[in-house]
Write a protein that holds these residues in place. Structure first.
Motif, PDB file in Angstrom:
ATOM      1  N   ILE A 134      -1.903   6.879  -1.910  1.00 55.99           N
ATOM      2  CA  ILE A 134      -0.992   6.531  -1.687  1.00 55.99           C
ATOM      3  C   ILE A 134       0.593   5.910  -2.602  1.00 55.99           C
ATOM      4  O   ILE A 134       1.387   6.065  -3.668  1.00 55.99           O
ATOM      5  CB  ILE A 134       0.665   7.134  -0.549  1.00 55.99           C
ATOM      6  CG1 ILE A 134      -0.552   8.287   0.239  1.00 55.99           C
ATOM      7  CG2 ILE A 134       1.709   7.834   0.019  1.00 55.99           C
ATOM      8  CD1 ILE A 134      -0.129   7.979   1.571  1.00 55.99           C
ATOM      9  N   ASN A 135       0.989   4.893  -1.917  1.00 50.91           N
ATOM     10  CA  ASN A 135       1.910   3.431  -2.091  1.00 50.91           C
ATOM     11  C   ASN A 135       0.941   2.012  -2.514  1.00 50.91           C
ATOM     12  O   ASN A 135       1.120   2.191  -1.094  1.00 50.91           O
ATOM     13  CB  ASN A 135       3.192   3.562  -2.561  1.00 50.91           C
ATOM     14  CG  ASN A 135       3.857   2.697  -3.277  1.00 50.91           C
ATOM     15  OD1 ASN A 135       4.131   1.645  -3.629  1.00 50.91           O
ATOM     16  ND2 ASN A 135       4.839   3.664  -3.532  1.00 50.91           N
ATOM     17  N   THR A 136       0.099   1.817  -3.104  1.00 50.61           N
ATOM     18  CA  THR A 136      -0.698   0.171  -2.554  1.00 50.61           C
ATOM     19  C   THR A 136       0.115  -0.453  -2.193  1.00 50.61           C
ATOM     20  O   THR A 136      -0.042  -1.389  -1.791  1.00 50.61           O
ATOM     21  CB  THR A 136      -1.772   0.202  -3.980  1.00 50.61           C
ATOM     22  OG1 THR A 136      -2.186   1.110  -4.121  1.00 50.61           O
ATOM     23  CG2 THR A 136      -2.338  -1.719  -3.431  1.00 50.61           C
ATOM     24  N   LEU A 137       1.417  -0.636  -3.380  1.00 50.87           N
ATOM     25  CA  LEU A 137       2.832  -2.023  -2.759  1.00 50.87           C
ATOM     26  C   LEU A 137       3.084  -1.783  -1.880  1.00 50.87           C
ATOM     27  O   LEU A 137       3.352  -3.382  -1.477  1.00 50.87           O
ATOM     28  CB  LEU A 137       3.427  -1.679  -4.592  1.00 50.87           C
ATOM     29  CG  LEU A 137       4.656  -3.251  -4.888  1.00 50.87           C
ATOM     30  CD1 LEU A 137       5.133  -3.088  -6.485  1.00 50.87           C
ATOM     31  CD2 LEU A 137       5.611  -2.986  -3.791  1.00 50.87           C
ATOM     32  N   ILE A 138       3.439  -1.122  -1.653  1.00 49.75           N
ATOM     33  CA  ILE A 138       4.220  -0.723  -0.420  1.00 49.75           C
ATOM     34  C   ILE A 138       3.822  -0.827   0.783  1.00 49.75           C
ATOM     35  O   ILE A 138       4.297  -1.854   1.952  1.00 49.75           O
ATOM     36  CB  ILE A 138       5.322   0.679  -0.586  1.00 49.75           C
ATOM     37  CG1 ILE A 138       6.273   0.822  -1.474  1.00 49.75           C
ATOM     38  CG2 ILE A 138       6.006   1.021   0.887  1.00 49.75           C
ATOM     39  CD1 ILE A 138       6.681   2.258  -1.384  1.00 49.75           C
ATOM     40  N   ARG A 164      -3.042  -4.892  -9.765  1.00 53.99           N
ATOM     41  CA  ARG A 164      -2.040  -5.067 -10.107  1.00 53.99           C
ATOM     42  C   ARG A 164      -1.134  -5.018  -8.872  1.00 53.99           C
ATOM     43  O   ARG A 164      -0.339  -5.639  -8.588  1.00 53.99           O
ATOM     44  CB  ARG A 164      -1.431  -4.518 -11.074  1.00 53.99           C
ATOM     45  CG  ARG A 164      -0.180  -4.418 -11.640  1.00 53.99           C
ATOM     46  CD  ARG A 164       0.521  -3.492 -13.145  1.00 53.99           C
ATOM     47  NE  ARG A 164       1.451  -4.254 -13.032  1.00 53.99           N
ATOM     48  CZ  ARG A 164       2.761  -3.965 -12.420  1.00 53.99           C
ATOM     49  NH1 ARG A 164       2.697  -2.796 -11.599  1.00 53.99           N
ATOM     50  NH2 ARG A 164       3.988  -3.828 -13.108  1.00 53.99           N
ATOM     51  N   GLU A 165      -1.536  -3.756  -8.360  1.00 54.56           N
ATOM     52  CA  GLU A 165       0.063  -3.701  -7.359  1.00 54.56           C
ATOM     53  C   GLU A 165      -0.331  -4.180  -5.907  1.00 54.56           C
ATOM     54  O   GLU A 165       0.629  -4.985  -5.337  1.00 54.56           O
ATOM     55  CB  GLU A 165       0.194  -1.999  -6.686  1.00 54.56           C
ATOM     56  CG  GLU A 165       0.396  -1.644  -7.866  1.00 54.56           C
ATOM     57  CD  GLU A 165       1.548   0.138  -7.710  1.00 54.56           C
ATOM     58  OE1 GLU A 165       0.874   0.723  -6.232  1.00 54.56           O
ATOM     59  OE2 GLU A 165       1.035   0.822  -8.411  1.00 54.56           O
ATOM     60  N   LEU A 166      -1.250  -4.173  -5.418  1.00 59.49           N
ATOM     61  CA  LEU A 166      -2.583  -5.112  -3.919  1.00 59.49           C
ATOM     62  C   LEU A 166      -1.746  -6.849  -4.505  1.00 59.49           C
ATOM     63  O   LEU A 166      -1.179  -7.329  -3.552  1.00 59.49           O
ATOM     64  CB  LEU A 166      -3.931  -5.205  -4.040  1.00 59.49           C
ATOM     65  CG  LEU A 166      -4.323  -6.064  -2.705  1.00 59.49           C
ATOM     66  CD1 LEU A 166      -4.184  -5.635  -1.493  1.00 59.49           C
ATOM     67  CD2 LEU A 166      -6.135  -5.913  -3.473  1.00 59.49           C
ATOM     68  N   LEU A 167      -1.989  -7.153  -5.445  1.00 55.81           N
ATOM     69  CA  LEU A 167      -0.842  -8.821  -6.421  1.00 55.81           C
ATOM     70  C   LEU A 167       0.243  -8.874  -5.704  1.00 55.81           C
ATOM     71  O   LEU A 167       0.521  -9.420  -4.557  1.00 55.81           O
ATOM     72  CB  LEU A 167      -1.389  -9.108  -7.768  1.00 55.81           C
ATOM     73  CG  LEU A 167      -1.172 -10.671  -8.432  1.00 55.81           C
ATOM     74  CD1 LEU A 167      -2.054 -11.706  -7.287  1.00 55.81           C
ATOM     75  CD2 LEU A 167      -1.534 -10.929  -9.641  1.00 55.81           C
ATOM     76  N   LEU A 168       1.171  -7.770  -6.283  1.00 57.88           N
ATOM     77  CA  LEU A 168       2.164  -8.107  -6.479  1.00 57.88           C
ATOM     78  C   LEU A 168       2.801  -7.605  -4.091  1.00 57.88           C
ATOM     79  O   LEU A 168       3.633  -8.267  -4.522  1.00 57.88           O
ATOM     80  CB  LEU A 168       3.046  -6.409  -6.820  1.00 57.88           C
ATOM     81  CG  LEU A 168       3.444  -7.188  -8.381  1.00 57.88           C
ATOM     82  CD1 LEU A 168       3.608  -5.625  -9.146  1.00 57.88           C
ATOM     83  CD2 LEU A 168       4.467  -7.789  -8.982  1.00 57.88           C
TER      84      LEU A 168
END
Length: 227
Positions: A134-138, A164-168
């Protein structure tokens, strides 16, 4: 960061490119807050003790430091670097090995074992994979608020390829609650030693600034992702 960098085999330049925007934005926010929000100026006491450094020992430790950096970037195999550094410290200052925080290293080891075991449970794998899709970053940033950013990085890396989003997410997630980052807990512990009567005020101010940073950084990264 080192774990994700090695786990996903991220090219060094790509890693730095991913982290460049949140790094620069966070530094800018810290600078602005430091300039405008503090109401009192704190005087730092000057350390009077004279410290002398041995040129030979300093040079030797500098070589070992460079060797460890080369191991991080994969230029020197980490087992070779570890062996050389261990021998070097044994020769230079074996007492330093007694000061290593071994319980912390053991805790990280347990995180790896826990994450590996969780990744083998189908229901857990399906649940985390669904949320990360759904949203890795959030979701990774929110996970840090409850189990801290290092465990989140280790655990969630088992369920997504979106490094990328996990790192962020796990970097941004280091702000927020007191437990979102081990560094925040260490800072809180040191502050309460020096100012035990101001604990509540510290927590309130800490939470206000940290959650503001968390929201702003998530919005910035989400906006960049949509562009």
């Amino acid at each position: 960061n080192l774990y994700i960098y090695n786990f996903f085999k991220i090219p060094t330049l790509e890693f730095m490119k991913i982290m460049a925007l949140p790094f620069l934005f966070a530094v800018s926010l810290l600078t602005l807050c430091s300039l405008f929000f503090p109401k009192k100026k704190m005087e730092l006491s000057k350390q009077e003790d004279q410290i002398s450094l041995s040129p030979k020992r300093t040079s030797a430790y500098l070589v070992l430091f460079v060797l460890s950096i080369l191991a991080v970037f994969g230029i020197v195999h980490y087992l070779i670097a570890t062996a050389i550094i261990l021998v070097g410290v044994l020769i230079l200052d074996r007492k330093a090995l007694l000061k290593v925080d071994y319980p912390l290293l053991f805790t990280f080891l347990m995180f790896f074992i826990f994450a590996g075991n969780m990744g083998r449970i189908d229901a857990v794998r399906d649940f985390f994979s669904y949320l990360l899709n759904i949203n890795t970053l959030i979701f990774s940033a929110m996970s840090c608020q409850f189990i801290s950013n290092v465990p989140s990085a280790i655990l969630l890396s088992q369920f997504t390829d979106n490094y990328r989003e996990l790192l962020l997410g796990v970097n941004i997630g280091g702000v927020g609650t007191l437990i979102s980052s081990l560094a925040s807990l260490i800072t809180f512990r040191e502050y309460t030693k020096q100012q035990p009567k101001h604990t509540v005020g510290y927590v309130l101010k800490f939470s206000m600034f940290n959650f503001a940073f968390l929201v702003i950084l998530i919005l910035v990264c989400e906006l960049v992702k949509c562009i």
